[in-house]
Design a protein around this motif. Structure first.
Motif, PDB file in Angstrom:
ATOM      1  N   VAL A 331     -16.574 -20.640  48.357  1.00  0.00           N
ATOM      2  CA  VAL A 331     -15.931 -19.618  47.528  1.00  0.00           C
ATOM      3  C   VAL A 331     -16.514 -18.241  47.868  1.00  0.00           C
ATOM      4  O   VAL A 331     -17.728 -18.055  47.907  1.00  0.00           O
ATOM      5  CB  VAL A 331     -16.133 -19.939  46.040  1.00  0.00           C
ATOM      6  CG1 VAL A 331     -15.592 -18.796  45.178  1.00  0.00           C
ATOM      7  CG2 VAL A 331     -15.431 -21.234  45.693  1.00  0.00           C
ATOM      8  N   GLY A 332     -15.679 -17.290  48.107  1.00  0.00           N
ATOM      9  CA  GLY A 332     -16.111 -15.925  48.396  1.00  0.00           C
ATOM     10  C   GLY A 332     -16.437 -15.662  49.852  1.00  0.00           C
ATOM     11  O   GLY A 332     -16.913 -14.573  50.182  1.00  0.00           O
ATOM     12  N   TRP A 338     -10.561 -18.116  47.245  1.00  0.00           N
ATOM     13  CA  TRP A 338     -10.453 -18.270  45.808  1.00  0.00           C
ATOM     14  C   TRP A 338      -9.384 -19.284  45.412  1.00  0.00           C
ATOM     15  O   TRP A 338      -9.289 -19.669  44.236  1.00  0.00           O
ATOM     16  CB  TRP A 338     -10.144 -16.917  45.166  1.00  0.00           C
ATOM     17  CG  TRP A 338     -11.283 -15.943  45.293  1.00  0.00           C
ATOM     18  CD1 TRP A 338     -11.376 -14.891  46.143  1.00  0.00           C
ATOM     19  CD2 TRP A 338     -12.497 -15.975  44.542  1.00  0.00           C
ATOM     20  NE1 TRP A 338     -12.570 -14.240  45.996  1.00  0.00           N
ATOM     21  CE2 TRP A 338     -13.293 -14.901  44.999  1.00  0.00           C
ATOM     22  CE3 TRP A 338     -13.015 -16.798  43.549  1.00  0.00           C
ATOM     23  CZ2 TRP A 338     -14.551 -14.626  44.488  1.00  0.00           C
ATOM     24  CZ3 TRP A 338     -14.269 -16.516  43.026  1.00  0.00           C
ATOM     25  CH2 TRP A 338     -15.029 -15.445  43.488  1.00  0.00           C
ATOM     26  N   LEU A 360     -13.183 -21.842  36.475  1.00  0.00           N
ATOM     27  CA  LEU A 360     -13.789 -20.532  36.711  1.00  0.00           C
ATOM     28  C   LEU A 360     -13.178 -19.850  37.929  1.00  0.00           C
ATOM     29  O   LEU A 360     -12.868 -18.649  37.903  1.00  0.00           O
ATOM     30  CB  LEU A 360     -15.303 -20.705  36.889  1.00  0.00           C
ATOM     31  CG  LEU A 360     -16.109 -19.440  37.192  1.00  0.00           C
ATOM     32  CD1 LEU A 360     -15.979 -18.451  36.035  1.00  0.00           C
ATOM     33  CD2 LEU A 360     -17.562 -19.795  37.470  1.00  0.00           C
ATOM     34  N   VAL A 361     -12.994 -20.615  39.016  1.00  0.00           N
ATOM     35  CA  VAL A 361     -12.399 -20.047  40.228  1.00  0.00           C
ATOM     36  C   VAL A 361     -10.983 -19.564  39.951  1.00  0.00           C
ATOM     37  O   VAL A 361     -10.570 -18.479  40.393  1.00  0.00           O
ATOM     38  CB  VAL A 361     -12.432 -21.083  41.360  1.00  0.00           C
ATOM     39  CG1 VAL A 361     -11.635 -20.586  42.566  1.00  0.00           C
ATOM     40  CG2 VAL A 361     -13.870 -21.368  41.778  1.00  0.00           C
ATOM     41  N   GLN A 362     -10.232 -20.388  39.196  1.00  0.00           N
ATOM     42  CA  GLN A 362      -8.864 -19.991  38.893  1.00  0.00           C
ATOM     43  C   GLN A 362      -8.825 -18.722  38.046  1.00  0.00           C
ATOM     44  O   GLN A 362      -7.990 -17.836  38.250  1.00  0.00           O
ATOM     45  CB  GLN A 362      -8.149 -21.134  38.176  1.00  0.00           C
ATOM     46  CG  GLN A 362      -7.878 -22.337  39.076  1.00  0.00           C
ATOM     47  CD  GLN A 362      -7.238 -23.485  38.317  1.00  0.00           C
ATOM     48  OE1 GLN A 362      -7.010 -23.377  37.117  1.00  0.00           O
ATOM     49  NE2 GLN A 362      -6.969 -24.568  39.030  1.00  0.00           N
ATOM     50  N   ARG A 363      -9.769 -18.657  37.078  1.00  0.00           N
ATOM     51  CA  ARG A 363      -9.792 -17.467  36.224  1.00  0.00           C
ATOM     52  C   ARG A 363     -10.160 -16.220  37.029  1.00  0.00           C
ATOM     53  O   ARG A 363      -9.563 -15.147  36.856  1.00  0.00           O
ATOM     54  CB  ARG A 363     -10.790 -17.673  35.091  1.00  0.00           C
ATOM     55  CG  ARG A 363     -10.323 -18.693  34.055  1.00  0.00           C
ATOM     56  CD  ARG A 363     -11.388 -18.934  32.995  1.00  0.00           C
ATOM     57  NE  ARG A 363     -10.974 -19.968  32.060  1.00  0.00           N
ATOM     58  CZ  ARG A 363     -11.755 -20.425  31.075  1.00  0.00           C
ATOM     59  NH1 ARG A 363     -12.981 -19.913  30.932  1.00  0.00           N
ATOM     60  NH2 ARG A 363     -11.305 -21.358  30.273  1.00  0.00           N
ATOM     61  N   ILE A 364     -11.132 -16.378  37.890  1.00  0.00           N
ATOM     62  CA  ILE A 364     -11.510 -15.234  38.733  1.00  0.00           C
ATOM     63  C   ILE A 364     -10.351 -14.823  39.625  1.00  0.00           C
ATOM     64  O   ILE A 364     -10.067 -13.625  39.821  1.00  0.00           O
ATOM     65  CB  ILE A 364     -12.754 -15.571  39.565  1.00  0.00           C
ATOM     66  CG1 ILE A 364     -13.965 -15.776  38.643  1.00  0.00           C
ATOM     67  CG2 ILE A 364     -13.047 -14.470  40.568  1.00  0.00           C
ATOM     68  CD1 ILE A 364     -15.214 -16.226  39.377  1.00  0.00           C
ATOM     69  N   SER A 365      -9.664 -15.836  40.170  1.00  0.00           N
ATOM     70  CA  SER A 365      -8.502 -15.531  41.026  1.00  0.00           C
ATOM     71  C   SER A 365      -7.416 -14.803  40.232  1.00  0.00           C
ATOM     72  O   SER A 365      -6.817 -13.843  40.716  1.00  0.00           O
ATOM     73  CB  SER A 365      -7.947 -16.830  41.612  1.00  0.00           C
ATOM     74  OG  SER A 365      -6.803 -16.579  42.395  1.00  0.00           O
ATOM     75  N   GLN A 366      -7.188 -15.285  39.006  1.00  0.00           N
ATOM     76  CA  GLN A 366      -6.181 -14.620  38.184  1.00  0.00           C
ATOM     77  C   GLN A 366      -6.589 -13.186  37.856  1.00  0.00           C
ATOM     78  O   GLN A 366      -5.754 -12.270  37.847  1.00  0.00           O
ATOM     79  CB  GLN A 366      -5.962 -15.418  36.906  1.00  0.00           C
ATOM     80  CG  GLN A 366      -5.265 -16.763  37.140  1.00  0.00           C
ATOM     81  CD  GLN A 366      -5.172 -17.575  35.874  1.00  0.00           C
ATOM     82  OE1 GLN A 366      -5.637 -17.141  34.824  1.00  0.00           O
ATOM     83  NE2 GLN A 366      -4.568 -18.757  35.981  1.00  0.00           N
ATOM     84  N   LEU A 367      -7.891 -13.025  37.549  1.00  0.00           N
ATOM     85  CA  LEU A 367      -8.354 -11.673  37.249  1.00  0.00           C
ATOM     86  C   LEU A 367      -8.169 -10.744  38.448  1.00  0.00           C
ATOM     87  O   LEU A 367      -7.770  -9.567  38.302  1.00  0.00           O
ATOM     88  CB  LEU A 367      -9.830 -11.709  36.834  1.00  0.00           C
ATOM     89  CG  LEU A 367     -10.120 -12.309  35.459  1.00  0.00           C
ATOM     90  CD1 LEU A 367     -11.625 -12.414  35.232  1.00  0.00           C
ATOM     91  CD2 LEU A 367      -9.483 -11.458  34.365  1.00  0.00           C
ATOM     92  N   MET A 368      -8.439 -11.271  39.614  1.00  0.00           N
ATOM     93  CA  MET A 368      -8.263 -10.451  40.813  1.00  0.00           C
ATOM     94  C   MET A 368      -6.794 -10.112  41.020  1.00  0.00           C
ATOM     95  O   MET A 368      -6.451  -8.989  41.430  1.00  0.00           O
ATOM     96  CB  MET A 368      -8.823 -11.188  42.022  1.00  0.00           C
ATOM     97  CG  MET A 368     -10.335 -11.356  41.983  1.00  0.00           C
ATOM     98  SD  MET A 368     -10.961 -12.175  43.441  1.00  0.00           S
ATOM     99  CE  MET A 368     -10.602 -10.945  44.687  1.00  0.00           C
TER     100      MET A 368
END
Length: 602
Positions: A331-332, A338, A360-368
């Protein structure tokens, strides 16, 4: 702290194996060694106590056996006929033979008493013949230690391992001096004890047991290879050769053993016997050692299987953790990382961690993605959210609106003078409000009756004088708690099936409660309506006995099941009905400890 750091540096697989060995194997080995030692001690102590009891029993039985020849020796020492036969001077062999034929006491003793093997009297009378009962002592006999000792002990009995001159066999024998009629003339009486009888006493013993004389000759034993030998020949040690009584450790045939000795000195005897019981420690713990070896094999196999299972479990855990670690490293690392998704099965902590990581990865991806989207997209989202909220608000039904509407209808009816209609609307409003406020818990019996009364008043608005009811609440029963909507379905059943089916005349519904003892309340709902036909009544009873259904249960079956689930099988409905005469429904519930009876006014 250093130990903790060292432990943290160890790989998880080795750490789990080390924990298993420390927590399971070490305590198991320690407890096994301790219990094995205790088991050996208990078995040796039990064997020692058994040996003491055995020796005491053998001593008593041996004493009973040798008491017989001892009594016989007393009788013969006072037998004047025997003394006359032994001291008489005979003129011919015929006279000797005739005298022997006339005197049969010695032969009678041998024949009558199984404890006696043979009896012989040594007397120095050259005119007598040797018939193995009366015998002149030869030079060898006169030099025997037992013979000289018997003459010197002045009538005391002595016990020794003496060879019988007839069959050349050694027996435990009594030797005693007997003075004859003529002054200075003396003889020695020898009575052989039945060795088979002594051996039969010892044969019942499980440990090595023997009887020895004062010269350590083994005169009887339950081991045939020991009979006739001397204790010194079996490497018994100094203690067993000299000690008269007690218990101690010794070496028998080269093996560490426990020895128990009991002394037996008959009355009026110059010496005695010893009963000796010997058991080797290895024989006692042999069975225990077999069990221990078997247990060690079983435990060893179980430990091996456990180690393999722990290793396999550790491998499974570490492999999943490694996959999670690799996925976290990915990841990253670059574009598209992501979108990575980790699929780890299981509901354990690792599975939860992987799902949380994916979330968490999905949420970060959505935030991005949200950061990259324009403000227009944000406004669109807000617009859609507002639209959803509006639809939810529009679809909601506020119960207060219904109550306010019913109140407006009631007031309008009251203004127009329709008091009956206003009362019915008010009763319907109260009944609906009570029904909406009922939860999944319990309510007081008085509250349930209040709802039933409102329902009955509402039904009287419809049926008028055709419906009568009577509610009798016994003192002290209104405060108990019951599941909600228990009585109302029963009353409803009486109205729709009892009143509607009754062709003429009013119907009376009676509801009463009764306190039975301190721990039970009896409830009865009875009507004089149309009743239930016999066939339908049988079908109804069968349906109540059938297993409960998963859904769709209404009316009597619903109430019956809820009562049984709440208070047990004895609290279900009891229904009695006769066509044309009415129906009676009863049930009993345990009394609670609640207080405050509510009013039953509607």
């Amino acid at each position: 702290m250093m130990f903790v750091r060292m432990l943290n540096d160890i790989k998880l697989r080795k750490k789990l194996s080390l924990i298993f060995i420390t927590v399971a194997v070490v305590p198991l080995l320690a407890s096994g060694i301790y219990l094995t030692g205790k088991l050996r001690e208990v078995m040796i102590m039990d064997a020692f106590e058994q040996a003491v009891d055995n020796v005491d029993r053998v001593r008593k039985r041996t004493e009973e056996v040798i008491k017989v020849p001892l009594d016989i020796s007393y009788q013969l020492s006072n037998d004047s006929r025997m003394k006359s036969v032994a001291s008489r001077r005979y003129g011919s062999y015929i006279e000797v033979i005739q005298t022997y034929r006339q005197y049969t006491d010695i032969r009678d003793y041998v024949r009558l008493y199984k404890e006696v093997k043979a009896i012989r009297l040594y007397t120095d009378n050259p005119t007598m013949l040797n018939n193995w009962e009366f015998m002149p002592p030869d030079a060898k006999t006169e030099q025997e230690e037992w013979y000289k000792t018997a003459l010197s002990k002045k009538g005391l009995a002595g016990w020794g391992f003496i060879q019988d001159e007839r069959d050349q066999t050694y027996y435990l024998s009594l030797a005693r001096k007997i003075s004859l009629d003529e002054p200075g003339q003396e003889s020695v009486l020898v009575i052989n004890v039945n060795t088979s009888l002594l051996n039969s006493i010892l044969s019942q013993e499980s440990f090595t047991t023997m009887i020895v004389d004062d010269q350590n000759n083994i005169v009887a034993a339950n081991r045939p290879n020991m009979y006739g030998r001397n204790l010194a020949e079996v490497h018994a040690g100094d203690n067993i050769l000299t000690q008269q009584a007690g218990s101690f450790d010794a070496v028998m045939d080269g093996e560490p053993s426990k020895v128990v000795i009991s002394s037996l000195v008959p009355e009026s005897s110059w010496n005695g016997l010893r009963v000796i019981s010997v058991f080797s420690v290895s024989d006692i713990v042999r069975d225990a050692n077999k069990v221990i070896r078997l247990a060690i094999m079983v435990l060893g196999g179980c430990l091996i299987i456990a180690v393999l299972l722990v290793s396999a479990s550790a491998s499974l855990i570490t492999s999943r953790l490694l996959r999670l670690s690799k996925q976290m490293s990915r990841v990253g690392t670059g574009p598209g990382s992501w979108d990575a998704y980790l699929d780890l099965d299981g509901k354990d902590e690792i599975g939860q961690l992987s799902r949380q990581f994916n979330s968490l990865v999905q949420r970060i991806s959505q935030l991005m993605l949200e950061v990259e989207e324009s403000n227009q997209q944000k406004r669109l989202v807000e617009s859609r959210q507002n639209e959803i909220k509006f639809k939810m608000l529009a679809s909601q039904i506020n119960p207060h609106f219904l109550f306010n509407t019913l109140e407006s209808i009631r007031m309008e009816a009251h203004i127009r003078g329709e008091e009956d209609l206003a009362q019915a609307v008010w009763q319907l409003s109260s009944l609906l409000r009570s029904s909406l406020e009922v939860g999944s818990g319990k309510i007081r019996l008085s509250e349930e009756l209040a709802m039933v009364q409102c329902y009955l008043e509402l039904q009287k608005f419809r049926y008028e004088d055709r419906l009568l009811y009577d509610i009798a609440l016994a003192p002290g029963t209104g405060e108990i708690e019951i599941p909600p909507l228990i009585l109302q379905p029963l009353v409803e059943n009486s109205i729709f099936h009892g009143l509607d089916g009754k062709e003429e005349g009013p119907m009376l519904i009676t509801i009463r409660t009764e306190a039975r003892g301190d721990d039970e309340v009896f409830v009865e709902i009875e009507d004089d309506g149309a009743g239930i036909p016999q066939q339908k009544m049988e079908d109804l009873q069968n349906k109540l006995k059938e297993p409960e259904e998963s859904e769709g249960r209404i009316g009597l079956r619903n109430v019956h099941d809820r009562l049984r689930l709440t208070y047990g099988n004895d609290s279900g409905l009891s229904i009695k009905s006769k066509e044309g005469e009415g129906t009676r429904i009863t049930f009993s519930i345990p009394r609670g400890n609640d207080s405050n009876v509510l009013s039953t006014d509607c």
